[in-house]
Motif scaffolding. Structure first.
Motif, mmCIF file in Angstrom:
data_model
loop_
_atom_site.group_PDB
_atom_site.id
_atom_site.type_symbol
_atom_site.label_atom_id
_atom_site.label_comp_id
_atom_site.label_asym_id
_atom_site.label_seq_id
_atom_site.Cartn_x
_atom_site.Cartn_y
_atom_site.Cartn_z
ATOM 1 N N ASP B 12 -4.164 37.646 21.530
ATOM 2 C CA ASP B 12 -4.910 38.258 20.456
ATOM 3 C C ASP B 12 -6.095 38.704 21.280
ATOM 4 N N ASN B 15 -5.777 41.942 23.437
ATOM 5 C CA ASN B 15 -5.517 43.181 22.436
ATOM 6 C C ASN B 15 -6.875 43.753 22.030
ATOM 7 N N LYS B 39 0.097 43.039 18.443
ATOM 8 C CA LYS B 39 -0.014 42.192 19.422
ATOM 9 C C LYS B 39 0.386 42.853 20.953
#
Lengths: 255, 1394
Positions: B12, B15, B39
């Motif tokens: 996460d 990203n 994701k």
């Protein structure tokens, strides 16, 4: 093939007849200029009709010499007032006919507005309807005032573009142009010419109910079921069919 | 590797760290977590990769695709690098989605800026706009001044933009292109079109990042290649694939509604299916039901509502159909997302519905009452409605007022009938402007009339006399039913001695008491036996009879000039008038008036009669304040015409007015202070066919009267009769007594002219088109009656009268469109909107399911809630998807079922209800494949020449091209990578007009092309316009209108291809009814009602049925093989059924039915066609027709090819026409009964022929070819759909396609557009690739052929044979065919004579 006491001959496999007593070839519904009108509406069909019709005429002339040609209406598909260009095909046709016939007789059809401009130029006579001997030529889109005149025996019309629809066991439909002839209700004779036009869409006279026929003459003065049918096609020549009423019976079509 | 699957999600933080800090903060604040696609996507897109993401609905795909881009744009803004230019283009195949996406992005854009602002970062606005065919020129102009940074558009509009002279410069900065719904684009010509647009965009913008979003599809690699295309050096561009379509767990099952599907009747099956459906729906919160055809969907909705009336209504059920037309489907779906669409077409509670015979408040009307609606032929008729719908609105709607004085309060979305571009159109209130013309009623049809009796209007306190006979009967009736008068009186709480006297006829009886008694006896009808009526026991007897005309005239006058006190009523005015009206009243009421003068010196006649007073009170309501609060007596509406005129004449004498100047009558009408009276008069006039407007005038003035000042304030209403024929008709019928009015009438009768406001708006195009067709000059028209030129050039609208004149003229030459005739004689008046203002609406109402979906509200013709199709349910709450019948492809099943369980983490639950035996087998195998993630393949069309032609014209409009350069651009597209130069040049020759005769070049040439220089470019001034107006790939479809004889009433439409198959006498189904085909003329089909006992001779057209995919077909073959083995091994019923249940997601009934089906086939002919086997069965149907059935389970597209090849060979061998029936499971050839088939010879030839050549020859002679050629021709601008602003009707396109195809062939047998047509048919419509595969399998023996003869078809062939023929393979030799037909006719005649 000869019809009506052998007075009148269908010229082989073509949508044209020859009348010996007046030494005339008769054709109708040429609808020249169809492509131009379509183009105006945004549908572009290459111009081939004139060529096709001219070919056919040449073949006809080869088969049959005659001094006169009678065009029984709708020589042109449509005229707009403005474009001179539109007249070229008709001019060319008239030129061609001048070279091959002593006399050209034009009868006005429902599409033939402004035709006089061209016909005048070529000194071709233009008639609303044309009577000669016992024959009475009219296009057939309207009923003339002296339609009932009794000095004529045979009325020759066009306008309807007659065709018959045939079905086989599997249900395939074939459509074939035809010439109609027979007696009118008042006993005079009538001939309905097939269309000469390459693009013509025929009326299926054995399917359409009487009130849907285009020509008021066929609607009102003729019992269509009583007319004889001769199918005409370049592929098979002339085929004699029974009367329209009988063809309807075979397909169980309600009159 | 150029195309790479990314299998593992990023962390996460990986990203989120790609995003600007404030964007990241916004995301965390708004969402709890990253969804599966997110994701991957934030990082991949930020890193500048091309990406394809497939994921199910509700997985946050839009944010996944957009957020990195938003972040980047804001970053550019922060750094001052964000120019006024386009950076991101979002393309979706569906216009309807565009506004949705915009809305969904506006919120984050706004919130992100706010968050940044709080952090002290001032970000410039990131603009977003929609640019599609629906966007107004005005809006486009705005975009030109200030372009959006993010542009939302459709494939077609993108192509237009590439050629937009000014706007295209903004495209040079494009960095990202998002293609949404890629699964809807990759397998059709729209997608092909888009792929070229992208490469052309690349020419303008340089390299950009491509992002594809979509639902699951297979193979994704190919979809990715389609998205990214090739580099100039011929290598595939890089692309990352993220496939998270399977993260959602699926719960799938096939249910069979009955235990034994084979031996159940259709009725049993149907009724069981609805029971099952009801059970499923009841157990779930929201169920989405799919069927495969639109008609199927409508049927389901209809039956559910019909069977469970209390449970399902328009408010609780929505339908969603998945027919072939993706656009329609997506459109409905989008409406579903928007919520309860049905709830928005509503009006306020003050609204009045036109019922029979007059207005009813919408809150009071009940579905037992009849309403008036506008029928197809634009005439008002009486009809029904289903229910009233009411909901809270709590929002601003509109109050709209028309010139005639009609007023309506409605929601923004309420729909009004208008004419736009010569077509009837429903327009929402929000899109209406002042000056627009909308439909209001021009008359109110009268369906019954009667003259009431006095007993219907007398007050309850009156006293009445009855005949002795009747009294006797009453007494007897009482004795029979209640024993005695006493008993009855006790029951009714009446004084029994009075009643006893009453019934003896001693005194008159109180009307109220009589009513009570008669109603208790159930003999209300005896009321009309009342003989005499009195106010009290003695005074002024009134004989009960039908009310006289004179009374109504008096009533009219009273309404205008009357007043009352406790003891009676008075009228005031000039003396001669009062005398006249007194005499009228005396006809029924022999009363002598008391003649006085009031304080103002005006004559007053007073009639002392309480009876009269209470009668008037009953009719008018509040008598004392009549001029403000009184009601218009509704009894008038039901009267015969003559009586109505009497009433009006009376009112006219009282409150009539006239406007005469210079001996010319300008206006006649009424004036009143009472709005209800005004409305009532207008309604009454409408019933009489007269149009009148209501004008409001506020006044606030002081009047001086005999030295006294009187203050007057209020609103005065003027009801003025429209000019021309309306005024004349009024003058002819109205008979005033008043002298000045009589003079005025005479003036009117001498005035000529017609109503110039009575017009039919916006039909210029239609009129022009018609006149062109019949080629009448305006000059000629002028001479014979009317010159419509000004109308045709939109300088004015045509008046109704002139239109009628014109129609009479035109009709002699041409069959006029039904619409035009309907418009000229319609019950519609085209009224102008003069005021539109917002109004707050708390609660709104609508009628649901009215006849013909409309009704009349306060004069306006309005659409009702909507049809079942549009009814919405929030897609977010769907917890079950039910599919009725097989969806024919695993991928489609998954896409559909993926709609349930919208919330992230939910299970997608799907149930397929199988509707026949083949369906059952198919669905069982399909869902097993789905669970095993075994999807079927998409096929991307390649080298489509028609689409390419369109783009070449577009490219030529941009600049001069060297053909090598142009080809380089084109070959970058995945769809044209192997296009060869020769084909390309051929297309250029076509576009340059080199194909036709020299003189026609002007017509054809859309580009110039010089082969020697190798250059091409634009040509002709119209080309640009033609390009804009005809761009796109979705063909217009021909619908043939069907009319019922003898009255030629329109009943619906059929496909053109279907018409081709009809021969006179055929029986077919349309709209659930049976009709007999009679004849067709010019795209109109005429039918008559079929006899009751008739059975369809031709099956309903099934072109909208989806074909079974080849891959799934092979899976089903394998399943058949498994089953075959079990039977051959002799396994018993229990074993087989339990094997089925354990291995396939099906219920017990399904397993049982599948078992029975296979068992029957096995027992009947000892053979089960299975994997790599084709069974040929020679057989007969119940009508003794002969068939050769091929059990070739390959799906319809493949069987289309196989069946034709076999049919052609057989047709040649037999020399006969052959009927072909094709289905997914095989095909059948219908052959003449006496024909003998040599199967070995047939097979031998199948192995040896060149299938493509054979097929092309055959296809050439089919209707399919004509139709598809039209599509290709219009895509490549050979046929224009729109020329110089005129829409060209599809039927015209089609007729001309048929001639055009002949002509093109004569020019060149391999004319590019003809080539494309063959390609489209063979590759897109049919599946030539797989068919050739099957033929090669037959050749090399991989597929085995078995052959049997049966007297009646085997079970596996049943479904096939009942389908009926889909097409016919014609004998090659037309000459022979004609001769044979001729022979058949002559023989038949001969037989008859014998």
């Amino acid at each position: 093939m000869k019809i009506l006491e052998n007075n009148i001959e269908i010229i082989e496999c073509f949508p044209a007849i020859y009348i010996e007593s007046i030494d005339s070839i008769v054709i109708a519904d040429l609808h020249l200029g169809y492509e131009g009108i379509m183009a105006e509406q945004g549908i572009f069909i290459p111009k081939i009709q004139f060529k096709k019709e001219l070919d056919m005429l040449s073949k006809i002339i080869k088969k049959k010499k005659a001094s006169k040609i009678i065009i029984n209406g709708d020589i042109k598909h449509e005229f707009s007032e403005t474009s001179y260009h539109e007249f070229i095909e008709v001019s060319d046709l008239l030129n061609f006919l001048k070279n091959n016939f002593k006399e050209i007789i034009l009868i006005k059809g429902n599409h033939d507005n402004y035709i006089a401009r061209v016909s005048n130029r070529y000194n071709v006579k233009l008639y609303e309807e044309f009577k000669i001997n016992e024959f009475y030529f009219l296009h057939g889109h309207k009923i003339p005032i002296d339609f009932m005149r009794n000095d004529v025996k045979i009325i020759i019309i066009a306008h309807e573009h007659p065709a018959i629809a045939l079905y086989d066991e599997i249900g395939v439909k074939e459509k074939i142009d035809c010439l109609l002839y027979g007696n009118m209700k008042d006993g005079r004779k009538i001939i309905v010419l097939p269309a000469f036009s390459y693009f013509a869409q025929g009326s299926d006279v054995n399917i359409l109910p009487k009130e849907e026929l285009l020509s008021p003459i066929l609607r009102e003065y003729v019992d269509i079921d009583e007319l004889n049918v001769i199918a005409i096609s370049e592929e098979v020549g002339c085929l004699i069919f029974p009367k329209i009423g009988e063809i309807k019976n075979i397909y169980k079509i309600k009159s | 590797m150029a195309i790479e699957f990314i299998k593992k999600p990023f962390k996460d933080e990986e990203n989120l760290s790609c995003l600007e800090s404030y964007v990241k903060e916004w995301f965390i604040k708004t969402f709890k977590e990253l969804t599966p696609p997110q994701k991957y996507s934030f990082k991949l897109i930020s890193n500048g990769y091309n990406v394809v993401i497939t994921a199910p609905t509700g997985s946050g795909k839009t944010i996944a695709g957009f957020l990195s881009i938003l972040s980047e744009l804001f970053k550019m803004g922060k750094e001052g690098k964000l120019k006024d230019s386009v950076y991101c283009i979002y393309v979706s195949p569906l216009k309807a989605l565009d506004n949705d996406i915009k809305r969904n992005l506006l919120v984050p854009l706004k919130e992100i800026r706010e968050i940044a602002k709080n952090k002290g970062i001032d970000l410039p606005e990131v603009r977003i706009a929609v640019r599609s065919g629906d966007v107004t020129p005005n809006e486009k102009q705005k975009q030109l001044k200030q372009p959006p940074h993010i542009l939302i558009t459709t494939p077609e509009s993108l192509a237009v933009m590439l050629n937009a002279p000014k706007f295209s410069k903004y495209l040079s900065t494009v960095k990202w292109v998002i293609i949404d719904e890629i699964h809807e684009l990759a397998n059709n010509k729209r997608g092909v079109h888009l792929s070229l647009s992208l490469e052309r965009l690349q020419e303008i913008a340089g390299n950009f990042i491509r992002i594809g979003l979509g639902a699951t599809l297979h193979p994704i690699e190919e979809a990715a290649a389609f998205l990214v295309g090739y580099n100039d050096n011929g290598e595939l561009r890089d692309c990352k694939i993220v496939d998270v379509s399977w993260y959602k767990p699926y719960d799938l099952k096939v249910l069979c509604p009955v235990k034994d599907i084979i031996h159940s009747t259709a009725e049993q099956l149907n009724s069981a299916m609805y029971k099952l459906l009801d059970k499923l729906i009841s157990k779930h919160r929201t169920t989405l039901i799919f069927t495969n055809t639109r008609s199927g969907t409508e049927r389901v909705v209809f039956h559910l509502k019909d069977k469970w009336k209390n449970k399902y209504s328009d408010a609780t059920i929505g339908a969603h159909h998945g027919s072939l037309s993706r656009d329609i489907r997506l459109d409905v779906e989008n409406k579903l997302k928007q919520g309860l669409l049905k709830a928005v077409i509503c009006v306020s509670e003050n609204s009045n519905v036109l019922s029979n015979p007059s207005w009813r408040k919408i809150t009071e009307i009940t579905s037992r009452e009849e309403i008036i609606y506008l029928d197809q032929d634009l005439k008002l008729k009486k009809g029904k409605f289903d229910s009233i719908f009411c909901r809270e609105y709590k929002d601003y709607g509109f109050k709209i007022k028309s010139r005639l004085g009609y007023e309506i309060e409605c929601t923004k979305e309420h729909k009004f009938l208008t004419i736009r571009d010569s077509k009837l159109k429903w327009i929402e209130a929000k899109d209406l402007k002042c000056g627009d013309k909308v439909a209001v009623i021009r008359n109110i049809p009268i369906f019954s009339q009667y003259i009431p009796r006095y007993d219907e209007i007398i007050p309850e306190n009156a006293y009445v006399y009855l005949n002795e006979n009747i009294l006797k009967e009453i007494k007897e009736e009482i004795k029979i039913k209640f024993g005695s008068i006493k008993n009855l009186c006790k029951l009714l709480n009446l004084n029994s001695s009075t009643i006893t006297h009453n019934l003896r006829g001693v005194y008159p009886i109180k009307f109220a008491n009589l009513l009570k008694i008669l109603s208790k006896l159930g003999k209300e009808e005896w009321i009309k036996e009342i003989k005499v009526i009195r106010t009290n026991k003695t005074k002024h007897p009134l004989f009960n009879k039908k009310i006289s005309k004179e009374f109504f005239r008096f009533l009219g006058f009273y309404l205008a000039e009357g007043s009352c006190d406790n003891s009676g009523i008075s009228i005031a005015g000039e003396r001669y008038l009062l005398e006249f009206y007194s005499k009228l009243l005396a006809k029924d009421f022999p009363l002598k008036p008391i003649k006085t003068k009031n304080p103002h010196g005006i004559h007053v006649f007073k009639f002392s009669s309480k009876l009269l007073r209470s009668i008037f009170e009953k009719l008018i309501g509040d008598l004392k304040k009549k001029s403000i609060k009184g009601d218009f007596p509704s009894i008038i509406y039901k009267l015969p015409e003559e009586y109505k005129w009497c009433f009006l004449s009376g009112y006219f004498d009282g409150d009539g007015y006239s406007e005469i100047k210079n001996k010319r009558a300008y206006s006649l009408g009424f004036s009143t202070f009472n709005k209800k009276f005004a409305k009532g008069l207008q309604t009454l006039l409408l019933q009489l066919g007269i149009i009148a407007s209501i004008r409001e005038r506020e006044y606030n003035e002081e009047q001086e009267f005999r030295g006294r000042k009187i203050k007057k304030k209020g609103i005065c209403y003027t009801i003025s009769i429209y000019g021309g024929e309306h005024l004349r008709k009024f003058a002819q019928k109205i008979k005033p007594k008043k002298k000045n009015l009589r003079n005025a009438i005479n003036h009117v009768l001498n005035t000529k002219g017609y109503c110039n406001r009575d017009i039919i708006p916006n039909i210029s195009e239609l009129l022009r088109e018609i006149r062109k067709k019949i080629s009448l000059s305006t000059y000629k028209l002028q001479r014979i009656g009317y010159n419509p030129e000004k109308v045709e050039i939109k300088k004015r609208n045509i008046s109704r009268r002139k239109l009628q004149t014109l129609i009479k003229l035109y009709e002699k030459f041409i069959e006029l469109p039904e619409l035009l005739k309907n418009l000229a004689y319609s019950h519609i008046f085209w009224d102008e909107i003069i005021k539109k203002e917002p109004i707050y609406l708390e609660k709104v109402y609508s009628l649901v399911d009215t006849s013909n979906h409309n009704y009349v509200i306060d004069g306006f013709i309005c659409q009702n809630s909507s049809t079942s199709l549009e009814l919405g349910i929030d897609i977010g709450y769907i917890d079950l998807v039910v599919q009725i019948g097989s969806p024919k492809s695993v991928t489609r099943a998954i896409q559909r079922i993926g709609r349930s369980g919208h919330k992230f983490g939910d299970v997608a639950k799907g149930i397929i209800i199988a509707m026949d035996r083949d369906d059952l087998v198919e669905c069982a195998v399909m869902l097993k494949c789905a669970l095993e993630k075994h999807l079927d393949k998409i096929q991307i069309p390649k080298n489509c020449l028609d689409v390419l032609a369109q783009h070449i014209v577009g490219m030529a409009l941009n600049k001069k091209w060297n053909i090598k350069d142009a080809l380089k651009v084109i070959k970058r597209s995945y769809c044209y990578h192997d296009l060869d130069e020769e084909t390309f040049k051929k297309l250029l020759h076509y576009l340059a007009g080199h194909y036709s005769d020299l003189e026609d070049q002007r017509v054809y040439g859309k580009i110039w092309f010089d082969e020697n220089d190798g250059m091409f470019g634009k040509r002709g001034k119209y080309t640009r316009i033609i390009y804009y107006l005809n761009i796109g790939t979705i063909p217009d479809e021909v619908k043939v209108d069907v009319y019922k004889l003898p009255d030629k009433k329109y009943i619906g439409n059929i496909e053109e291809g279907f018409l081709e198959r009809l021969k006179p006498g055929d029986i077919f189904v349309l709209g659930g009814k049976l009709y007999e085909f009679r004849y067709a003329r010019a795209m109109r089909c005429y039918v008559s009602q079929a006899p009751k006992e008739a059975v369809p001779t031709i099956p309903a057209w099934f072109s909208e049925l989806l074909p079974l995919s080849f891959d799934l077909a092979l899976e089903i073959q394998k399943f058949r093989k498994e089953m075959k083995k079990k039977f051959e091994k002799g396994e018993n019923k229990e074993e087989i059924i339990s094997w089925l249940i354990n291995n396939y997601p099906i219920d017990k009934y399904s397993a049982h039915s599948i078992y029975e089906y296979f068992k029957e086939q096995y027992e009947y002919c000892n053979i089960i066609p299975s994997f790599n086997e084709i069974l040929i069965e020679e057989t007969y149907d119940l009508h003794d027709r002969k068939y050769i059935v091929f059990h070739s389970l390959y799906g319809r597209r493949t069987n289309d090819v196989l069946s034709r090849i076999v049919a052609i060979i057989l047709s040649n061998q037999l020399g006969k026409n052959i009927g072909v029936i094709v289905s997914d499971n095989g095909f059948a050839l219908h052959i003449p009964k006496k024909s003998k088939v040599d199967i070995n010879k047939l097979l031998e030839e199948i192995k040896n022929i060149n299938p493509i050549i054979l097929l092309r020859e055959n296809i050439r002679r089919t209707e399919l070819m004509n139709r598809r050629f039209r599509h290709c021709a219009s895509r490549s601008f050979l046929i224009l759909r729109n020329y110089k602003g005129y829409k060209i009707s599809v039927s015209k396109q089609q007729t001309n396609a048929q001639t055009l195809i002949k002509v093109c062939e004569e020019i060149d047998k391999n004319f590019p557009i003809i080539e494309e047509t063959y390609r489209e048919i063979l590759e897109d419509v049919f599946d030539i690739e797989n068919a050739l595969k099957v033929i090669s399998w037959i050749k090399n023996g991989k597929v085995k052929i078995n052959y049997i003869k049966t007297n009646l078809s085997s079970p596996f062939a049943h479904n096939l044979i009942i389908l009926g023929e889909a097409d016919i393979v014609l004998m090659e030799d037309r000459k022979k065919a004609l001769l044979e037909l001729h022979e058949a006719i002559m023989k038949s005649i001969q037989n008859r004579k014998d």
